[in-house]
Design an enzyme around this catalytic site. Structure first.
Site, mmCIF file in Angstrom:
data_model
loop_
_atom_site.group_PDB
_atom_site.id
_atom_site.type_symbol
_atom_site.label_atom_id
_atom_site.label_comp_id
_atom_site.label_asym_id
_atom_site.label_seq_id
_atom_site.Cartn_x
_atom_site.Cartn_y
_atom_site.Cartn_z
ATOM 1 N N LYS A 59 11.209 53.881 -43.698
ATOM 2 C CA LYS A 59 11.603 53.901 -45.105
ATOM 3 C C LYS A 59 12.216 52.552 -45.447
ATOM 4 O O LYS A 59 13.167 52.103 -44.809
ATOM 5 C CB LYS A 59 12.617 55.021 -45.345
ATOM 6 N N LYS A 111 7.278 55.078 -46.407
ATOM 7 C CA LYS A 111 7.720 55.136 -47.803
ATOM 8 C C LYS A 111 8.248 53.786 -48.223
ATOM 9 O O LYS A 111 9.025 53.208 -47.465
ATOM 10 C CB LYS A 111 8.826 56.187 -47.897
#
Ligand code: PBG
Length: 331
Positions: free
Chosen positions: A200, A254
């Site tokens: 992330k 992400k």
């Protein structure tokens, strides 16, 4: 393999008609591969999210209805995100551990309305902390890794006991997957799935989400000392490797579209279930351009999702999930 030259080879032949385009298509998009993120709110915190046209902060009855609707369209799971009133936010995010809090009640409402629908919940403190960070702060104002993990493990157990199928730590603390897995085993939650936000990034594309959950206003500083540097991919592989070793069932990259190379490297290297998150800013960009008439929304949105699949994503979290399922059904 040597390629026969033109005109023996004409690559346009396999593009010449719909039947053959469909026959040779390598990647498909199916509603069962899409996960619908949903925002849950109570009272006057409900209503539309200005920076995410078409997205609404749902009350519990609205949530139940929406879950039945998306499941009917073939979507297999939803990811719940709570909007917590400012009065319940504290420096240490205690509300995250409330077994009667909004998330546990939302999990139960979804499970009651639609038992077969998978319920994914975020494990992180940012909706609950008064400073908007994903963990608790030390004396210097930095997120304290080990104290944060200790709280996250308890949050995970509370949500698993409430009936969540998938726990999705999105905080990027070191070692949290292993700690949560150990706690879940100790609690007898052997089938609780862990979907790790493994790679992330500290991204500029999360802005609309922070508006939606109301963590933008009070966020002090940025998240760069725990979320990843957008410049790195070797580090993403190390993050993913560790999370798999610690007990993650599914790993996630992400944001989505700007990170296709990361999705590809992760999928090729580890060959484990890999998800991508088409985040709020990616959704907002498509919506804004479509509203201006600068993009054909359906074509561009379905293309973005297909490309995430082509890069190697098995599943995709996307605010377009329901709309995409409707478009795909229309054919
Ligand atoms: C927070 C969290 C964020 C998102 C999902 N979980 C925001 C952040 O890290 O600041 C972003 C999702 C999106 O932008 O759609 N734990």
């Amino acid at each position: 393999m040597s390629l026969a030259a033109y005109p023996t080879t004409r690559l346009r032949r396999t593009r010449s008609a719909e039947f053959v385009r469909r026959l040779v298509r390598e990647t498909r998009l199916d509603p069962a591969q899409l996960i619908q993120p949903l925002f849950v709110a109570e009272g006057e915190l409900g209503g539309p999210v200005a920076s995410m046209p078409g997205v609404t902060r749902l009350s519990l009855p609205e949530l139940a209805r929406e879950c039945r609707a998306v499941h009917k369209l073939g979507i297999q799971a939803v990811a719940l995100f709570p909007v917590i009133p400012a009065a319940k936010k504290t420096p240490n995010g205690e509300e995250a551990l409330n077994a009667d809090g909004l998330v546990p009640r939302a999990i139960k409402a979804v499970k009651k309305a639609c038992p077969e629908l998978g319920v994914i919940v975020d494990i992180a403190l940012d909706p609950y902390t008064s400073h908007g960070h994903d963990g608790v702060l030390d004396a210097k104002g930095r997120v304290d890794n080990d104290r944060t993990i200790e709280i996250l493990t308890r949050q995970a157990v509370v949500y698993a006991r409430a009936g969540a199928d998938v726990l999705a730590p999105s905080d990027m603390m070191d070692g949290r997957i292993g700690a949560i897995r150990k706690m879940l085993e100790r609690d007898g939650q052997h089938n609780a799935l862990l979907l790790s936000y493994a790679a992330k990034y500290a991204s500029g594309f999360y802005g609309p989400f922070r508006d939606a959950v109301g963590s933008a206003a009070q966020l002090k500083g940025d998240k760069r000392n725990y979320q990843m540097d957008p410049a790195n991919t070797d580090e993403a592989l190390r993050e993913v490797e560790l999370d798999i070793a610690e007990g993650a069932d599914i790993v996630m990259v992400k944001p989505g579209l700007p990170y296709l190379d990361v999705v590809r490297r992760v999928k090729e290297r580890f060959a484990v279930p890999t998800f991508a998150y088409q985040v709020s800013g990616e959704y907002a960009m498509l919506k804004a351009a479509a509203a201006k008439g600068w993009l054909d929304e359906r074509t561009a949105a379905l293309e973005a999702l297909l490309c995430l699949r082509r890069a190697g994503a098995d599943g995709i979290l996307t605010y377009y999930a329901k709309q995409a399922a409707l478009w795909l059904r229309e054919g």
